[in-house]
Design a protein around this motif. Structure first.
Motif, PDB file in Angstrom:
ATOM      1  N   MET A 180       0.840  -1.194   0.000  1.00 29.19           N
ATOM      2  CA  MET A 180       0.000   0.000   0.000  1.00 29.19           C
ATOM      3  C   MET A 180       0.874   1.243   0.000  1.00 29.19           C
ATOM      4  O   MET A 180       1.947   1.267   0.579  1.00 29.19           O
ATOM      5  CB  MET A 180      -0.910   0.018   1.232  1.00 29.19           C
ATOM      6  CG  MET A 180      -1.974  -1.052   1.222  1.00 29.19           C
ATOM      7  SD  MET A 180      -3.055  -0.947   2.638  1.00 29.19           S
ATOM      8  CE  MET A 180      -3.937   0.543   2.306  1.00 29.19           C
ATOM      9  N   ALA A 181       0.384   2.305  -0.645  1.00 31.16           N
ATOM     10  CA  ALA A 181       1.028   3.619  -0.624  1.00 31.16           C
ATOM     11  C   ALA A 181      -0.080   4.660  -0.582  1.00 31.16           C
ATOM     12  O   ALA A 181      -1.034   4.603  -1.371  1.00 31.16           O
ATOM     13  CB  ALA A 181       1.905   3.819  -1.854  1.00 31.16           C
ATOM     14  N   ASP A 182       0.017   5.576   0.346  1.00 34.55           N
ATOM     15  CA  ASP A 182      -0.999   6.622   0.528  1.00 34.55           C
ATOM     16  C   ASP A 182      -2.388   6.024   0.724  1.00 34.55           C
ATOM     17  O   ASP A 182      -3.373   6.517   0.163  1.00 34.55           O
ATOM     18  CB  ASP A 182      -1.000   7.603  -0.650  1.00 34.55           C
ATOM     19  CG  ASP A 182       0.320   8.327  -0.793  1.00 34.55           C
ATOM     20  OD1 ASP A 182       0.964   8.577   0.257  1.00 34.55           O
ATOM     21  OD2 ASP A 182       0.715   8.623  -1.929  1.00 34.55           O
ATOM     22  N   LEU A 183      -2.456   4.931   1.488  1.00 30.04           N
ATOM     23  CA  LEU A 183      -3.703   4.231   1.794  1.00 30.04           C
ATOM     24  C   LEU A 183      -4.405   3.686   0.555  1.00 30.04           C
ATOM     25  O   LEU A 183      -5.609   3.469   0.554  1.00 30.04           O
ATOM     26  CB  LEU A 183      -4.649   5.119   2.602  1.00 30.04           C
ATOM     27  CG  LEU A 183      -4.117   5.529   3.986  1.00 30.04           C
ATOM     28  CD1 LEU A 183      -5.083   6.495   4.639  1.00 30.04           C
ATOM     29  CD2 LEU A 183      -3.898   4.314   4.851  1.00 30.04           C
ATOM     30  N   LEU A 184      -3.652   3.451  -0.519  1.00 26.39           N
ATOM     31  CA  LEU A 184      -4.186   2.844  -1.737  1.00 26.39           C
ATOM     32  C   LEU A 184      -3.386   1.578  -2.025  1.00 26.39           C
ATOM     33  O   LEU A 184      -2.164   1.547  -1.864  1.00 26.39           O
ATOM     34  CB  LEU A 184      -4.088   3.798  -2.923  1.00 26.39           C
ATOM     35  CG  LEU A 184      -4.881   5.097  -2.805  1.00 26.39           C
ATOM     36  CD1 LEU A 184      -4.530   6.023  -3.946  1.00 26.39           C
ATOM     37  CD2 LEU A 184      -6.361   4.811  -2.770  1.00 26.39           C
ATOM     38  N   ILE A 185      -4.075   0.544  -2.479  1.00 25.58           N
ATOM     39  CA  ILE A 185      -3.387  -0.697  -2.819  1.00 25.58           C
ATOM     40  C   ILE A 185      -2.592  -0.486  -4.099  1.00 25.58           C
ATOM     41  O   ILE A 185      -3.134  -0.112  -5.135  1.00 25.58           O
ATOM     42  CB  ILE A 185      -4.385  -1.856  -2.987  1.00 25.58           C
ATOM     43  CG1 ILE A 185      -5.027  -2.171  -1.645  1.00 25.58           C
ATOM     44  CG2 ILE A 185      -3.685  -3.093  -3.548  1.00 25.58           C
ATOM     45  CD1 ILE A 185      -6.052  -3.279  -1.705  1.00 25.58           C
TER      46      ILE A 185
END
Length: 155
Positions: free
Chosen positions: A92-97
């Motif tokens: 995950m990065a910036d709360l995105l998968i």
């Protein structure tokens, strides 16, 4: 001083005599093999496309598909006997998968399986296997005896 010496000798002799009991008495164990009451029979089917095999010769593609379908059937039997290990990973990065991965693997040894049928169905080659656990039991009995205690005699 005399009291502590007597006490030390008494403790030492008690420990020596208790440990000596196991040295005096010996035992003989008889083992008896135990056979299970029920033996399951497993079936597996493997498939392989004939035309997608990497060869220019049709006969060689057929032989390769036969082998591939047999290996696929053995892998299915291994799944039934040993199970399948599944592992996953999510990034995950910036709360995105960002990335999601899922892998599965099978590992085991199959002994005693028999090819029941091997035949083409259109462009797919099919192999059917059978694994009778009575045969597996007999194979393992020939190689390694599993036993339980039948009788213990103490001397």
């Amino acid at each position: 001083m005399n009291n502590s010496l007597i006490r030390s000798i008494l403790i030492f002799s008690t420990l020596f005599l208790t440990s000596a009991c196991s040295l005096i008495y010996d035992k003989h164990v008889q083992w008896e093999t135990v056979k299970p009451e029920v033996f399951p029979v497993l079936y597996a089917t493997g498939f392989a496309p004939i035309s997608m095999q990497r060869s220019t010769h049709e006969t060689q593609r057929m032989l390769m598909a036969i082998k591939a379908s047999k290996i696929a059937a053995y892998a299915e039997l291994a799944e039934q006997v040993y199970g399948q290990q599944v592992s996953g990973k999510v990034t995950m990065a910036d709360l995105l998968i960002e990335n999601q991965q899922l892998t599965a693997s099978v590992q085991g040894i199959i002994r005693g399986a028999k090819v029941i049928k091997s035949y083409p169905v259109g462009d797919v080659y099919t192999t059917e296997l059978q694994l009778n656990f009575e045969d597996v039991y007999n194979i393992y009995q020939a190689n390694q005896n599993r036993k339980e205690i039948k009788d213990v005699t103490h001397f």
